[in-house]
Write a protein that holds these residues in place. Structure first.
Motif, PDB file in Angstrom:
ATOM      1  N   SER A  51       0.893  -1.208  -0.029  1.00 41.56           N
ATOM      2  CA  SER A  51      -0.071  -0.103   0.047  1.00 41.56           C
ATOM      3  C   SER A  51       0.894   1.204  -0.015  1.00 41.56           C
ATOM      4  O   SER A  51       0.644   2.279  -0.634  1.00 41.56           O
ATOM      5  N   GLN A  52       2.123   1.329   0.873  1.00 44.75           N
ATOM      6  CA  GLN A  52       2.772   2.289   0.640  1.00 44.75           C
ATOM      7  C   GLN A  52       3.575   2.534  -0.684  1.00 44.75           C
ATOM      8  O   GLN A  52       3.539   3.766  -1.280  1.00 44.75           O
ATOM      9  N   LEU A  53       3.753   1.494  -1.401  1.00 41.05           N
ATOM     10  CA  LEU A  53       4.331   1.618  -2.808  1.00 41.05           C
ATOM     11  C   LEU A  53       3.439   2.225  -3.590  1.00 41.05           C
ATOM     12  O   LEU A  53       3.713   2.983  -4.522  1.00 41.05           O
ATOM     13  N   ALA A  54       2.277   1.795  -3.605  1.00 42.79           N
ATOM     14  CA  ALA A  54       1.164   2.086  -4.501  1.00 42.79           C
ATOM     15  C   ALA A  54       0.802   3.742  -4.303  1.00 42.79           C
ATOM     16  O   ALA A  54       0.460   4.453  -5.070  1.00 42.79           O
ATOM     17  N   LYS A  73      -8.316   3.042  10.780  1.00 43.14           N
ATOM     18  CA  LYS A  73      -7.423   2.614  11.512  1.00 43.14           C
ATOM     19  C   LYS A  73      -6.319   3.519  11.844  1.00 43.14           C
ATOM     20  O   LYS A  73      -5.561   3.931  10.749  1.00 43.14           O
ATOM     21  N   ILE A  74      -5.785   3.792  13.015  1.00 48.28           N
ATOM     22  CA  ILE A  74      -4.665   4.659  13.115  1.00 48.28           C
ATOM     23  C   ILE A  74      -3.381   3.945  12.482  1.00 48.28           C
ATOM     24  O   ILE A  74      -2.620   4.827  12.202  1.00 48.28           O
ATOM     25  N   GLU A  75      -3.260   2.589  12.865  1.00 45.50           N
ATOM     26  CA  GLU A  75      -2.011   2.192  12.373  1.00 45.50           C
ATOM     27  C   GLU A  75      -1.903   2.412  10.710  1.00 45.50           C
ATOM     28  O   GLU A  75      -1.015   2.367  10.138  1.00 45.50           O
ATOM     29  N   ASN A  76      -3.172   2.122  10.013  1.00 50.06           N
ATOM     30  CA  ASN A  76      -3.201   2.370   8.534  1.00 50.06           C
ATOM     31  C   ASN A  76      -2.812   3.705   8.182  1.00 50.06           C
ATOM     32  O   ASN A  76      -2.209   4.063   7.318  1.00 50.06           O
ATOM     33  N   LEU A  77      -3.250   4.507   9.096  1.00 53.08           N
ATOM     34  CA  LEU A  77      -3.061   5.949   8.916  1.00 53.08           C
ATOM     35  C   LEU A  77      -1.583   6.257   8.907  1.00 53.08           C
ATOM     36  O   LEU A  77      -0.991   7.021   8.078  1.00 53.08           O
ATOM     37  N   ASN A  78      -0.971   5.748   9.896  1.00 55.72           N
ATOM     38  CA  ASN A  78       0.464   6.037  10.143  1.00 55.72           C
ATOM     39  C   ASN A  78       1.215   5.309   9.070  1.00 55.72           C
ATOM     40  O   ASN A  78       2.087   6.039   8.505  1.00 55.72           O
ATOM     41  N   GLN A  79       0.892   4.185   8.532  1.00 57.20           N
ATOM     42  CA  GLN A  79       1.511   3.569   7.479  1.00 57.20           C
ATOM     43  C   GLN A  79       1.304   4.390   6.152  1.00 57.20           C
ATOM     44  O   GLN A  79       2.339   4.685   5.344  1.00 57.20           O
TER      45      GLN A  79
END
Length: 343
Positions: free
Chosen positions: A262-265, A284-290
């Motif tokens: 997801s970070q790459l895309a 989700k906060i973890e997804n936001l941070n990612q």
């Protein structure tokens, strides 16, 4: 933790965070609404990290997403954000309609201001173009709202190039919101060049392919009964069986880059230019941070080309939108619809 930088969106003076937050999934579209306190915590966390460009619409819920944002922005938070909302998709008595007549434009704006509990909306988009009303008439009313101080900047969503030009001639358009991701690139042919010619900012929704570039084919396992993605052809089982190989290739490259797929895309979208602001949504906060981490990921021209080779038009099966889903087309903006599609 590093915070998100800033970019200028369009040529009219609007400055936003380099990455925004799409708020739709907190209230609708991808299933059941999430707990309000959790979403307010998420929004506040985003703002603390520098993600201050918040995107909503009156149709999300309907209405409940704007109410959520209104609650989240209390206590001095409003001045820290760039607030974007939309009008144009009317939902009543179980029926969906696209509207751009002046009376509706004004009524929708007044209602959004009340739900958001603000005096002014920073960026107000026409969510979908009403082909029954000349765009000049719709923008003319929006111009009045700007003059009255109820709206600062005007935007369009899923509009054709010709409509963008006509609208911009009436009042400067600050941003055009459109679906842009590794597997939704049709906008690059005509829409993106038009925006750049006119000095209009670009806001990319669904930059992660509506979740596809997060988990690949597994994403369909998370779809609830009310998730509208079930109606999108690319997620049909027969097409996903083919499309999952795209994710596998992206995932292999992500491993080499020591990042998530997801970070790459998302980094690919960021690399399209400093006039582009992607607005990935999450609950989700973890997804936001990612997602924020994607901003620090650097891609070489060779890596960009490699990524794009995975998703050539003939490599993807299924249209990006389904029957009754409102998206732009280059011939005449929004087609008739029987159901609404989020973005």
């Amino acid at each position: 933790m590093a915070t998100v930088g800033r970019i200028k969106l369009g040529s009219e003076g609007l400055e936003v965070s380099a990455q925004g937050l799409g708020c739709m999934s907190m209230s609708s579209g991808y299933g059941t609404p999430k707990p309000e306190p959790d979403m307010i915590t998420l929004i506040h966390h985003a703002i603390q990290r520098g993600v201050t460009f918040l995107d909503t619409s009156d149709i999300y819920g309907p209405h409940t997403n704007e109410i959520l944002l209104g609650k989240a922005l209390k206590g001095g938070v409003r001045d820290k954000v760039e607030l974007a909302s939309k009008f144009g998709i009317s939902f009543s008595d179980g029926k969906v309609d696209i509207r751009g007549d002046p009376a509706y434009v004004r009524a929708a704006c007044e209602a959004s201001l009340k739900r958001l509990e603000v005096d002014c909306i920073d960026l107000y988009y026409q969510h979908r173009v009403d082909t029954r009303v000349p765009i000049e008439v719709t923008i003319g009313e929006l111009k009045k709202l700007v003059e009255e101080g109820k709206v600062k900047y005007i935007g369009l969503s899923e509009a054709s190039a010709s409509t963008i030009r006509r609208a911009h001639a009436v009042h400067p358009i600050t941003a055009v919101q459109l679906e842009w991701s590794l597997w939704a690139r049709d906008v690059e042919e005509e829409i993106i060049p038009t925006c750049r010619e006119l000095g209009i900012g670009i806001v990319a929704y669904s930059p992660l392919g509506r979740g596809f570039f997060s988990t690949g084919a597994k994403v369909v396992e998370s779809f609830s009964e009310h998730d509208f993605r079930k109606r999108l052809p690319r997620f049909y089982p027969e097409n996903m069986e083919h499309n999952k190989t795209i994710f596998e290739r992206v995932n292999e490259m992500a491993k080499r880059k020591e990042c998530s797929p997801s970070q790459l895309a998302l980094a690919w979208v960021h690399h399209q230019g400093n006039d582009v602001c992607p607005i990935p949504g999450t609950t989700k906060i973890e997804n936001l941070n990612q997602n924020i981490g994607a901003l620090s990921l650097k891609l070489t021209p060779e890596e960009m080309a490699e990524l794009e080779s995975y998703v050539a038009a003939d490599a993807i099966k299924g249209e990006r939108s389904g029957p009754g889903i409102a998206t732009y087309n280059t011939e005449g903006d929004t087609p008739p619809l029987s159901s609404w599609e989020a973005a």
